[in-house]
Design a protein around this motif. Structure first.
Motif, mmCIF file in Angstrom:
data_model
loop_
_atom_site.group_PDB
_atom_site.id
_atom_site.type_symbol
_atom_site.label_atom_id
_atom_site.label_comp_id
_atom_site.label_asym_id
_atom_site.label_seq_id
_atom_site.Cartn_x
_atom_site.Cartn_y
_atom_site.Cartn_z
ATOM 1 N N ARG A 1 -1.592 -36.186 -11.492
ATOM 2 C CA ARG A 1 -1.381 -35.469 -12.756
ATOM 3 C C ARG A 1 -1.374 -33.965 -12.576
ATOM 4 O O ARG A 1 -1.929 -33.239 -13.382
ATOM 5 N N THR A 2 -0.823 -33.488 -11.469
ATOM 6 C CA THR A 2 -0.740 -32.036 -11.313
ATOM 7 C C THR A 2 0.717 -31.587 -11.179
ATOM 8 O O THR A 2 0.992 -30.517 -10.652
ATOM 9 N N GLY A 3 1.619 -32.447 -11.635
ATOM 10 C CA GLY A 3 3.020 -32.029 -11.700
ATOM 11 C C GLY A 3 3.798 -32.176 -10.398
ATOM 12 O O GLY A 3 4.821 -31.519 -10.211
ATOM 13 N N LYS A 4 3.341 -33.049 -9.493
ATOM 14 C CA LYS A 4 4.072 -33.220 -8.222
ATOM 15 C C LYS A 4 5.443 -33.844 -8.452
ATOM 16 O O LYS A 4 6.454 -33.361 -7.941
ATOM 17 N N SER A 5 5.459 -34.926 -9.220
ATOM 18 C CA SER A 5 6.736 -35.620 -9.431
ATOM 19 C C SER A 5 7.677 -34.756 -10.271
ATOM 20 O O SER A 5 8.895 -34.758 -10.063
ATOM 21 N N PHE A 6 7.102 -34.023 -11.194
ATOM 22 C CA PHE A 6 7.885 -33.094 -12.015
ATOM 23 C C PHE A 6 8.578 -32.072 -11.102
ATOM 24 O O PHE A 6 9.767 -31.803 -11.227
ATOM 25 N N ARG B 1 -0.487 -24.335 -8.862
ATOM 26 C CA ARG B 1 0.108 -24.512 -10.195
ATOM 27 C C ARG B 1 -0.752 -23.836 -11.249
ATOM 28 O O ARG B 1 -1.966 -23.702 -11.087
ATOM 29 N N ASP B 2 -0.120 -23.431 -12.313
ATOM 30 C CA ASP B 2 -0.778 -22.802 -13.467
ATOM 31 C C ASP B 2 -1.523 -21.531 -13.078
ATOM 32 O O ASP B 2 -2.616 -21.245 -13.575
ATOM 33 N N VAL C 1 5.476 -28.569 -22.019
ATOM 34 C CA VAL C 1 5.679 -29.480 -20.878
ATOM 35 C C VAL C 1 4.592 -30.569 -20.750
ATOM 36 O O VAL C 1 4.924 -31.738 -20.552
#
Ligand code: GDP
Ligand code: MG
Length: 520
Positions: free
Chosen positions: A78-83, A279-280, A339
């Motif tokens: 849930r840290t946006g890897k696939s995104f 990220r972020d 997002v």
């Protein structure tokens, strides 16, 4: 520096984009992520399973002599890897190195509107390819388990002018409550072993535990692949180490000297590139030009690496630096409040423009001139070679809860390497003999010429074998070499027979000679 304008996409049948377009009516499966390594259930002891058919279908697309690069993303779930991977994929598909616009991010929209590429890219079902991208979704449930690879390979031209096939890899979320530390280590270890470019996705900032995890996991790799392996195996042999791998143990019982092993150089750094992708990140002045932002990123990494004043933290850093040839850092801001929402369905316009700006730079960096083919023991791998390593390494991680011993890793590496050396040598012999006297050649070769050619091809094949099979037990290398020689002898007799059949004077003594005598 020489780069292609856009990547070429290799389709499942091995054709490039243009050829595939001409043949778009042919039924092809949609591009999609394919699971290559499945994680067993608790009952299966979390063992790793290779999805051979999926792996084969990906590797089979790449021309057999083309090198492959593997870009992998790991990190907490849930840290946006696939995104992120979805965007990297879009860049590979639509991005151009000649203009630096962000158009590639929205180009998938054009596909929906009936762009010329639509049929080619979307395959048989005619729908847009983006929907079948790496899954990313709001919520707490995990959507990716095991290791996945995108079904297509993308050809990029790298700094040395060579064309390399790029493969994208997504891993199961790590450090979640359901995944034990050991299993996490295994997943991280396996994806590091298989990739040439490891993106370590971290939230907010690089924390001490991120560094420690990386050091711990990569330490295993270093033990297995770098000079450390040699020391351990030598010790194991001397002490008859009880935990030693069976194959090696047998040999040590049989009195194998350490000299009987071919080991990596002591100073060999086993892995190529790791990159912290933060990220972020909140600490940005959005008005700065990119090169200044980049300087900030570099000095941030420098701070993190140098901060280690306490001894064990310093060791952690040294371990990471001793394990990866390049340690880098890139920082992305928050993508905007829309997002992470459950209702968000991928509208690029809703992503924070500053995020898009940096993402644009990032994709260009990842697939830029620094991109390298996957290298193991100084050898750039082709797809069939990588395929062999994936099989060997997954086998070694069969018991997902236990990290393999150094000796086992060395053995798995050596075994894949020996098999690759064998294949390389045989295909060299076969290729050169085929061109000279193979099934498509109708000309008869005189025996002396034929023999000389055979000897030259055999020597070249053996030379290739010897220069490739440079790791592991010498006795095992010798066994493989004998196999190569046997196989060459087999092939030789077939070529010899085929050549003899092409001799216009074949059976001359039986038919023509008596006839001539009778006529005389
Ligand atoms: P993965 O488990 O690491 O593969 O995470 P996903 O890519 O599936 O994304 C998980 C959630 O985070 C989704 O709701 C995404 O929209 C959202 N997300 C994607 N990128 C980012 C980011 O950079 N920051 C934040 N805060 N959320 C993101
Ligand atoms: Mg994911």
């Amino acid at each position: 520096m020489c780069l292609t304008d856009k990547s070429t996409i290799i389709m499942a049948d091995g054709t490039g984009l243009a050829a595939a377009h001409a043949d778009a009516s042919k039924t092809k499966p949609s591009p999609r992520p394919l699971q290559i390594i499945r994680l067993g259930t608790a009952e299966e002891n979390y063992s790793f399973h290779l999805e051979q058919a999926n792996l084969d279908s990906i590797m089979a697309q790449v021309p057999s002599d083309m090198k492959v690069a593997v870009v992998s993303v790991v990190g907490a779930f849930r840290t946006g890897k696939s995104f992120l991977l979805t965007f990297l994929l879009r860049y590979l598909r639509y991005g151009s190195v000649l203009d630096d616009s962000e158009d590639w991010m929205t180009a998938a929209g054009d596909v929906r509107e009936g762009n010329i590429n639509e049929k080619v890219l979307a395959g048989d079902d005619g729908r847009n390819a983006l929907e079948s991208s790496f899954q990313w979704r709001a919520g707490k449930e995990r959507t990716t388990t095991g290791i996945w690879m995108w079904s297509e390979a993308f050809v990029r031209r790298v700094a040395n002018g060579e064309e390399v096939a790029v493969l994208l890899m997504d891993t199961q979320g790590m450090f979640d409550n359901e995944t034990s530390m050991n299993l996490t280590a295994c997943i991280f270890g396996l994806s590091t072993l298989l990739s040439s470019y490891q993106i370590y996705n971290v939230q907010n900032r690089i924390q001490e535990d991120n560094l420690q995890h990386l050091a711990l996991f990569s330490e295993y790799g270093r033990i297995a692949l770098a000079g450390e392996a040699g020391k351990l195996v030598r010790q194991g042999n001397k002490q008859g180490d009880e935990g030693a791998d069976k194959g090696l143990e047998e040999k040590s019982e049989g009195g194998m000297e350490a000299e009987e092993l071919m080991l990596p150089d002591e100073d060999e750094i086993p892995f190529q590139r790791v990159e912290f992708l933060v990220r972020d990140w909140m600490d940005f002045d959005e008005d700065l030009p990119f090169h200044q932002l980049k300087e900030e990123m570099d000095s941030y990494l420098q701070d993190v690496i140098e901060k280690g004043s306490v001894k064990d933290l310093r060791q952690t850093r040294e371990q990471i630096l001793g394990c990866f040839q390049k340690v880098r850092c890139f920082v992305l801001p928050h993508p905007g409040l829309e997002v992470p929402k459950k209702a968000y369905s991928g509208e690029v316009a809703l992503i924070n423009p500053f995020f898009r700006r940096l993402l644009n730079h990032y994709a260009r960096e990842v697939f830029g001139p620094e991109l390298e083919a996957k290298r193991i023991h100084k050898r750039d791998l082709t797809a069939p070679e990588l395929r062999q390593y994936v099989s060997s390494y997954v086998e070694m991680f069969k018991s997902g809860t236990r990290f393999p011993e150094a000796q086992t890793m060395l053995e798995a590496t050596a075994s894949a390497n020996n098999q690759n050396a064998t294949q390389l040598a045989l295909s060299k012999y076969k290729g050169e003999m085929d061109a000279y006297c193979g099934p498509r050649v109708y000309e008869y070769r005189k025996v002396d010429d034929f023999m000389a050619h055979h000897r030259a091809c055999k020597d070249a094949a053996l030379q290739l074998f010897d220069s490739t099979a440079t790791i592991g037990r010498k006795a095992q290398v010798r066994e493989f070499r004998v196999r190569v020689l046997d196989e060459i002898e087999d092939l030789f007799s077939r070529y010899e027979e085929a050549n003899a059949n092409r001799n216009p004077f074949r059976n001359f003594e039986y038919y023509a000679l008596p006839l001539l005598v009778a006529l005389a």
